[in-house]
Design a protein around this motif. Structure first.
Motif, short mmCIF file in Angstrom:
data_model
loop_
_atom_site.label_atom_id
_atom_site.label_comp_id
_atom_site.label_asym_id
_atom_site.label_seq_id
_atom_site.Cartn_x
_atom_site.Cartn_y
_atom_site.Cartn_z
N SER A 195 29.78 44.21 3.20
CA SER A 195 28.93 44.49 4.36
C SER A 195 28.27 43.24 4.93
O SER A 195 27.87 43.23 6.10
CB SER A 195 27.84 45.51 3.99
N VAL A 196 28.12 42.18 4.13
CA VAL A 196 27.52 40.94 4.63
C VAL A 196 28.56 39.85 4.85
O VAL A 196 28.22 38.71 5.14
CB VAL A 196 26.40 40.44 3.69
N GLY A 197 29.84 40.21 4.74
CA GLY A 197 30.90 39.24 4.99
C GLY A 197 31.09 38.97 6.47
O GLY A 197 30.77 39.81 7.32
N ARG A 198 31.62 37.82 6.77
CA ARG A 198 31.95 37.45 8.16
C ARG A 198 33.41 37.01 8.18
O ARG A 198 33.71 35.81 8.23
CB ARG A 198 31.00 36.38 8.66
N PRO A 199 34.32 37.97 8.12
CA PRO A 199 35.74 37.65 7.96
C PRO A 199 36.36 36.95 9.16
O PRO A 199 37.43 36.37 9.05
CB PRO A 199 36.38 39.02 7.73
N HIS A 200 35.70 37.01 10.33
CA HIS A 200 36.26 36.38 11.53
C HIS A 200 35.65 35.01 11.79
O HIS A 200 35.65 34.54 12.94
CB HIS A 200 36.04 37.30 12.73
N ALA A 201 35.13 34.37 10.75
CA ALA A 201 34.46 33.09 10.94
C ALA A 201 35.39 32.02 11.50
O ALA A 201 35.00 31.24 12.38
CB ALA A 201 33.86 32.62 9.61
N ALA A 202 36.63 31.97 11.02
CA ALA A 202 37.57 30.96 11.52
C ALA A 202 37.83 31.17 13.01
O ALA A 202 37.87 30.20 13.79
CB ALA A 202 38.88 31.01 10.73
N ARG A 203 37.99 32.42 13.41
CA ARG A 203 38.20 32.73 14.83
C ARG A 203 37.00 32.32 15.67
O ARG A 203 37.13 31.69 16.72
CB ARG A 203 38.46 34.23 14.98
N ASP A 204 35.80 32.71 15.20
CA ASP A 204 34.59 32.43 15.99
C ASP A 204 34.29 30.94 16.06
O ASP A 204 33.86 30.43 17.10
CB ASP A 204 33.40 33.18 15.39
N LEU A 205 34.53 30.22 14.95
CA LEU A 205 34.32 28.77 14.98
C LEU A 205 35.34 28.09 15.88
O LEU A 205 35.01 27.17 16.64
CB LEU A 205 34.37 28.19 13.57
N ALA A 206 36.58 28.56 15.85
CA ALA A 206 37.61 27.99 16.73
C ALA A 206 37.25 28.24 18.20
O ALA A 206 37.45 27.36 19.04
CB ALA A 206 38.98 28.60 16.40
N ASN A 207 36.72 29.41 18.50
CA ASN A 207 36.29 29.69 19.87
C ASN A 207 35.20 28.71 20.31
O ASN A 207 35.21 28.19 21.44
CB ASN A 207 35.76 31.12 19.99
N LEU A 208 34.26 28.47 19.41
CA LEU A 208 33.17 27.54 19.72
C LEU A 208 33.71 26.12 19.93
O LEU A 208 33.33 25.44 20.90
CB LEU A 208 32.15 27.55 18.58
N VAL A 209 34.60 25.70 19.06
CA VAL A 209 35.16 24.35 19.15
C VAL A 209 35.94 24.18 20.45
O VAL A 209 35.86 23.15 21.12
CB VAL A 209 36.04 24.08 17.92
N GLU A 210 36.71 25.19 20.82
CA GLU A 210 37.46 25.13 22.08
C GLU A 210 36.52 25.01 23.28
O GLU A 210 36.79 24.24 24.22
CB GLU A 210 38.33 26.38 22.24
N ARG A 211 35.44 25.78 23.26
CA ARG A 211 34.49 25.71 24.37
C ARG A 211 33.88 24.32 24.50
O ARG A 211 33.79 23.77 25.60
CB ARG A 211 33.39 26.76 24.20
N ILE A 212 33.45 23.77 23.38
CA ILE A 212 32.82 22.45 23.42
C ILE A 212 33.85 21.39 23.80
O ILE A 212 33.58 20.50 24.61
CB ILE A 212 32.17 22.12 22.07
N GLY A 213 35.05 21.50 23.25
CA GLY A 213 36.10 20.54 23.60
C GLY A 213 36.49 20.62 25.06
O GLY A 213 36.92 19.62 25.66
N GLY A 214 36.34 21.80 25.64
CA GLY A 214 36.66 21.97 27.05
C GLY A 214 35.51 21.70 27.99
O GLY A 214 35.61 21.94 29.19
N GLY A 215 34.40 21.21 27.44
CA GLY A 215 33.26 20.85 28.28
C GLY A 215 32.33 21.99 28.63
O GLY A 215 31.47 21.84 29.50
#
Length: 386
Positions: free
Chosen positions: A341-361
Motif C-alpha cells: 500500500s505504500v509502494g510506488r511501483p511507477h517511480a521509474a516512469r514518473d522520474l523519466a517524465n520529470l527528466v524529459e520535461r526538464i531536458g526539454g526546457g
C-alpha cells in the motif's frame, strides 16, 4: 534526447539509476552513466549503457583530506566538462554519492539543467550542496528531512525506481502460507552491516518454537569473512540455509520469500513495497543522519514492517517478532498488503517524465506533494554513509 546519469558507487544509488536508464532507453533516448570504480563493478547493472568513470573526492574532516578531495572533485569536473563539450546532454540526473558531485558541478558550469533524485527520507549531503542549483528534485518520500523550504517548489514526489521484474512481483499473489507450509525467509544486509545479521539471525531462528523452526527455508547474504561461521551455525541448528556473498537474482528470491529480515536502505524499502513483502528491519545505526531509521518509518507505520533498533536486535527479540507474524497466516498476508500500500511501483516512469520535461526546457509539474523540513537535532550527522 540524450541524458547523463551520475551516481555514487553503492547499490543504493546505482539501482535506481539503472531502473531509470532502462526506462529512458525504452523510450528511445540515449543514456550515459558517470560513476566511480566501485559503481562500474557492481554486477548485473548497466550492461548496455556506456560507462564513464570519473575521479571524485570524499569530504574529510582533516585539512589534508579536504585538499585531496577538492583536487579530485576539480579534476572530475574538468573531465566531465570536456565530455559534455563533445556530447552535450539535454540534462544530467544525479542520484547522490560523492562520485555524482563533479558531474553535476560541470553541468551547472556548462548551463546544462540538472535533476537530483533523493532515495532516502533525509536529503543526502551531495544533494544538499547542489539542491539550490537543480532545476528539479525527485524524492521517494512525502516527508524529506534537511530539505530547505526555499527548494520545496522544485520538488516532485516520484518514488524510488526499481527494476521492472520487482514491480511485477507486486502484481502477483503473495506466496501461499498456512500452518504447515514452509516459512521462506530472505536475509540481506546491503553493502554494509551484514555481520550483525549473521550473528543474530541464526541464533534467533534457533530460538523459534520447534514446530516453526522445522519449517524454515533460509536464503541469506553474508560477508565473505562471515559466511563459513554462519554456515556452521545453521548446520548445527539443523536449519536449511542457502548462503552467498551477493544475491544477483534478487527479484526471484524476493518473489519466493514470505518475510525479509535486513537493513532499511532506500532500495531495500523501495523493492519491498513495490513487491509487497513484509519485513523486519534493523536500520544501520551509523548511516549518515540516521537516514535508515527515517526510511523505515513509513513502511512500519503502515504495518508492512516491524522495526528493531540495532541495540535491541537480539535473538530472543527476533524470534518473538517472527512468531507473532508466522503463528497467524493472515498476519503475514496482511503485512504484505500493507507493505504494497505504500509502494510506488511507477517511480521509474514518473522520474523519466520529470527528466524529459526538464531536458526539454519545461518547468516542474509536481505529481505529488513533499513536505520540506529544516535540519533538526534528531537527524544530526551520525557517521559514515551507508
Amino acid at each position: 534526447m540524450q541524458f547523463v546519469l551520475a551516481a555514487g558507487g553503492t547499490g543504493g544509488h546505482m539501482i535506481p539509476a539503472h531502473a531509470l536508464a532502462a526506462e529512458l532507453k525504452a523510450r528511445g533516448h540515449g543514456v550515459l552513466l558517470i560513476t566511480d570504480a566501485r559503481g562500474a563493478k557492481i554486477p548485473g547493472l548497466f550492461k548496455d549503457v556506456p560507462v564513464h568513470v570519473l575521479p571524485a573526492g570524499r569530504l574529510s574532516k582533516t585539512p589534508w583530506g579536504l585538499v585531496k578531495a577538492a583536487r579530485s572533485v576539480m579534476a572530475g569536473r574538468r573531465e566531465a566538462k570536456a565530455l559534455y563539450a563533445k556530447h552535450r546532454p539535454d540534462a544530467v540526473v544525479g542520484f547522490g554519492g560523492y562520485p555524482a558531485f563533479p558531474a553535476l558541478l560541470a553541468a551547472s558550469a556548462k548551463g546544462i539543467p540538472t535533476v537530483l533524485h533523493e532515495q532516502n527520507a533525509v536529503l543526502g549531503r551531495v544533494n544538499r550542496l547542489l539542491a539550490g542549483r537543480a532545476a528539479a528534485i525527485g524524492t521517494a518520500y512525502e516527508r524529506v528531512e534537511r530539505l530547505k523550504p526555499r527548494d520545496a517548489a522544485k520538488v516532485v514526489l516520484v518514488g524510488n525506481p526499481v527494476r521492472a521484474s520487482i514491480v511485477r512481483l507486486g502484481e502477483m499473489p503473495f506466496p501461499a502460507f498456512d500452518e504447515v507450509a514452509p516459512l521462506k525467509l530472505l536475509v540481506t544486509g546491503g553493502s554494509q552491516g551484514a555481520t550483525v545479521l549473521g550473528e543474530v539471525v541464526p541464533d534467533g531462528l534457533g530460538a523459534l518454537q520447534e514446530g516453526l523452526r522445522h519449517r524454515l527455508q533460509v536464503i541469506q547474504q553474508c560477508r565473505p569473512d562471515d559466511i563459513e561461521r554462519v554456515r556452521a551455525t545453521y548446520r548445527a541448528l539443523g536449519i536449511p540455509a542457502e548462503l552467498s556473498t551477493y544475491i544477483e537474482d534478487m527479484d526471484s528470491k524476493l518473489g519466493e520469500c514470505h518475510l525479509m529480515i535486513g537493513r532499511a536502505g532506500a532500495s531495500t524499502i523501495a523493492e519491498l513495497t513495490a513487491a509487497g513483502r513484509p519485513a523486519i528491519l534493523v536500520p544501520l545505526p551509523i548511516a549518515t543522519d540516521d537516514h535508515q531509521t527515517a526510511n523505515a518509518r513509513e513502511m512500519a507505520r503502515a504495518g508492512g514492517a516491524r522495526m528493531i533498533p540495532q541495540p535491541g536486535f537480539t535473538p530472543q527479540t527476533l524470534a518473538r517478532q517472527i512468531e507473532a507474524l508466522a503463528d497467524d497466516p493472515e498476519a503475514l498476508s496482511n503485512a504484505a498488503a500493507r507493505s504494497l500500500s505504500v509502494g510506488r511501483p511507477h517511480a521509474a516512469r514518473d522520474l523519466a517524465n520529470l527528466v524529459e520535461r526538464i531536458g526539454g526546457g519545461e518547468s516542474v509539474l509536481p505529481v505529488g506533494r513533499v513536505q520540506a523540513t529544516p535540519p533538526t537535532a534528531t537527524f544530526a550527522p551520525a557517521g559514515a554513509a551507508a
